[in-house]
Write a protein that holds these residues in place. Structure first.
Motif, PDB file in Angstrom:
ATOM      1  N   MET A   1       0.812  -1.212   0.000  1.00  0.00           N
ATOM      2  CA  MET A   1       0.000   0.000   0.000  1.00  0.00           C
ATOM      3  C   MET A   1       0.848   1.267   0.000  1.00  0.00           C
ATOM      4  N   GLY A   2       2.159   1.137   0.186  1.00  0.00           N
ATOM      5  CA  GLY A   2       3.007   2.315   0.251  1.00  0.00           C
ATOM      6  C   GLY A   2       2.999   3.127  -1.024  1.00  0.00           C
ATOM      7  N   VAL A   3       3.010   2.452  -2.164  1.00  0.00           N
ATOM      8  CA  VAL A   3       3.050   3.184  -3.435  1.00  0.00           C
ATOM      9  C   VAL A   3       1.752   3.939  -3.665  1.00  0.00           C
ATOM     10  N   VAL A   4       0.628   3.340  -3.335  1.00  0.00           N
ATOM     11  CA  VAL A   4      -0.642   4.041  -3.529  1.00  0.00           C
ATOM     12  C   VAL A   4      -0.741   5.239  -2.569  1.00  0.00           C
ATOM     13  N   LYS A   5      -0.124   5.147  -1.406  1.00  0.00           N
ATOM     14  CA  LYS A   5      -0.076   6.304  -0.495  1.00  0.00           C
ATOM     15  C   LYS A   5       0.722   7.437  -1.136  1.00  0.00           C
ATOM     16  N   VAL A   6       1.834   7.081  -1.761  1.00  0.00           N
ATOM     17  CA  VAL A   6       2.654   8.094  -2.441  1.00  0.00           C
ATOM     18  C   VAL A   6       1.861   8.713  -3.583  1.00  0.00           C
ATOM     19  N   ARG A   7       1.194   7.897  -4.354  1.00  0.00           N
ATOM     20  CA  ARG A   7       0.439   8.399  -5.509  1.00  0.00           C
ATOM     21  C   ARG A   7      -0.702   9.314  -5.059  1.00  0.00           C
ATOM     22  N   LEU A   8      -1.371   8.958  -3.970  1.00  0.00           N
ATOM     23  CA  LEU A   8      -2.448   9.807  -3.450  1.00  0.00           C
ATOM     24  C   LEU A   8      -1.877  11.113  -2.917  1.00  0.00           C
ATOM     25  N   THR A   9      -0.805  11.033  -2.154  1.00  0.00           N
ATOM     26  CA  THR A   9      -0.192  12.252  -1.606  1.00  0.00           C
ATOM     27  C   THR A   9       0.274  13.175  -2.721  1.00  0.00           C
ATOM     28  N   GLU A  10       0.928  12.623  -3.727  1.00  0.00           N
ATOM     29  CA  GLU A  10       1.382  13.435  -4.867  1.00  0.00           C
ATOM     30  C   GLU A  10       0.195  14.102  -5.546  1.00  0.00           C
ATOM     31  N   SER A  11      -0.897  13.391  -5.686  1.00  0.00           N
ATOM     32  CA  SER A  11      -2.091  13.932  -6.336  1.00  0.00           C
ATOM     33  C   SER A  11      -2.758  15.022  -5.505  1.00  0.00           C
ATOM     34  N   MET A  12      -2.493  15.030  -4.200  1.00  0.00           N
ATOM     35  CA  MET A  12      -3.073  16.035  -3.309  1.00  0.00           C
ATOM     36  C   MET A  12      -2.276  17.340  -3.303  1.00  0.00           C
ATOM     37  N   LEU A  13      -1.056  17.315  -3.793  1.00  0.00           N
ATOM     38  CA  LEU A  13      -0.235  18.527  -3.812  1.00  0.00           C
ATOM     39  C   LEU A  13      -0.839  19.561  -4.761  1.00  0.00           C
ATOM     40  N   PRO A  14      -0.536  20.844  -4.539  1.00  0.00           N
ATOM     41  CA  PRO A  14      -1.002  21.862  -5.491  1.00  0.00           C
ATOM     42  C   PRO A  14      -0.507  21.527  -6.899  1.00  0.00           C
ATOM     43  N   GLU A  15      -1.301  21.831  -7.880  1.00  0.00           N
ATOM     44  CA  GLU A  15      -1.003  21.447  -9.266  1.00  0.00           C
ATOM     45  C   GLU A  15       0.383  21.884  -9.720  1.00  0.00           C
ATOM     46  N   GLU A  16       0.812  23.066  -9.305  1.00  0.00           N
ATOM     47  CA  GLU A  16       2.108  23.562  -9.758  1.00  0.00           C
ATOM     48  C   GLU A  16       3.287  22.826  -9.096  1.00  0.00           C
ATOM     49  N   LYS A  17       3.035  22.054  -8.047  1.00  0.00           N
ATOM     50  CA  LYS A  17       4.104  21.329  -7.348  1.00  0.00           C
ATOM     51  C   LYS A  17       4.131  19.830  -7.664  1.00  0.00           C
ATOM     52  N   ARG A  18       3.028  19.294  -8.137  1.00  0.00           N
ATOM     53  CA  ARG A  18       2.973  17.831  -8.301  1.00  0.00           C
ATOM     54  C   ARG A  18       3.627  17.376  -9.596  1.00  0.00           C
ATOM     55  N   LEU A  19       4.144  16.154  -9.544  1.00  0.00           N
ATOM     56  CA  LEU A  19       4.778  15.558 -10.714  1.00  0.00           C
ATOM     57  C   LEU A  19       3.768  14.857 -11.608  1.00  0.00           C
ATOM     58  N   TYR A  20       2.676  14.405 -11.038  1.00  0.00           N
ATOM     59  CA  TYR A  20       1.639  13.687 -11.773  1.00  0.00           C
ATOM     60  C   TYR A  20       0.363  13.696 -10.941  1.00  0.00           C
ATOM     61  N   THR A  21      -0.708  13.262 -11.573  1.00  0.00           N
ATOM     62  CA  THR A  21      -1.990  13.119 -10.881  1.00  0.00           C
ATOM     63  C   THR A  21      -2.499  11.711 -11.127  1.00  0.00           C
ATOM     64  N   ASP A  22      -2.907  11.064 -10.069  1.00  0.00           N
ATOM     65  CA  ASP A  22      -3.532   9.745 -10.183  1.00  0.00           C
ATOM     66  C   ASP A  22      -4.971   9.889  -9.692  1.00  0.00           C
TER      67      ASP A  22
END
Length: 91
Positions: A1-22
Motif C-alpha cells: 500500500m506504500g506506493v498508492v499512499k505516495v500516488r495519493l499524496t502526490e495527487s493532493m499537492l497543489p497542481e504547480e508542485k505535483r509531478l503527476y496526478t492519479d
C-alpha cells in the motif's frame, strides 16, 4: 500500500508542485479520506520524518516511468505497455 499512499499524496499537492496526478489512487487507498483531511503537507512531513528520501524516490520513479512510456508511444509507435509490480498502477 506504500506506493498508492505516495500516488495519493502526490495527487493532493497543489497542481504547480505535483509531478503527476492519479485520479484513482483514493479508490485504492484505505483511509484516503483521512489523508485528504490531514492534507499533503502533514503527510509529507510524516514521510520525511520516518523514511527520509523515500517519497521523492517513489514519486520521481513514477514520473520517470510515465515519461518513458509516453515517449515510447509518441516517438516509437509502441501500442501496449505492461507494468509489472504491485503498486496499484492506474495509468
Amino acid at each position: 500500500m506504500g506506493v498508492v499512499k505516495v500516488r495519493l499524496t502526490e495527487s493532493m499537492l497543489p497542481e504547480e508542485k505535483r509531478l503527476y496526478t492519479d485520479p484513482y489512487a483514493d479508490n485504492f487507498m484505505i483511509g484516503a479520506r483521512i489523508m485528504e483531511w490531514m492534507g499533503a503537507e502533514k503527510i509529507l512531513n510524516a514521510w520525511n520524518n520516518s523514511l527520509p528520501g523515500l517519497f521523492p524516490l517513489l514519486s520521481g520513479r513514477t514520473r520517470w516511468l510515465d515519461d518513458l512510456c509516453c515517449n515510447a508511444i509518441k516517438n516509437y509507435g509502441c501500442k501496449q505497455v505492461i507494468i509489472l509490480g504491485a503498486g496499484y498502477d492506474t495509468r
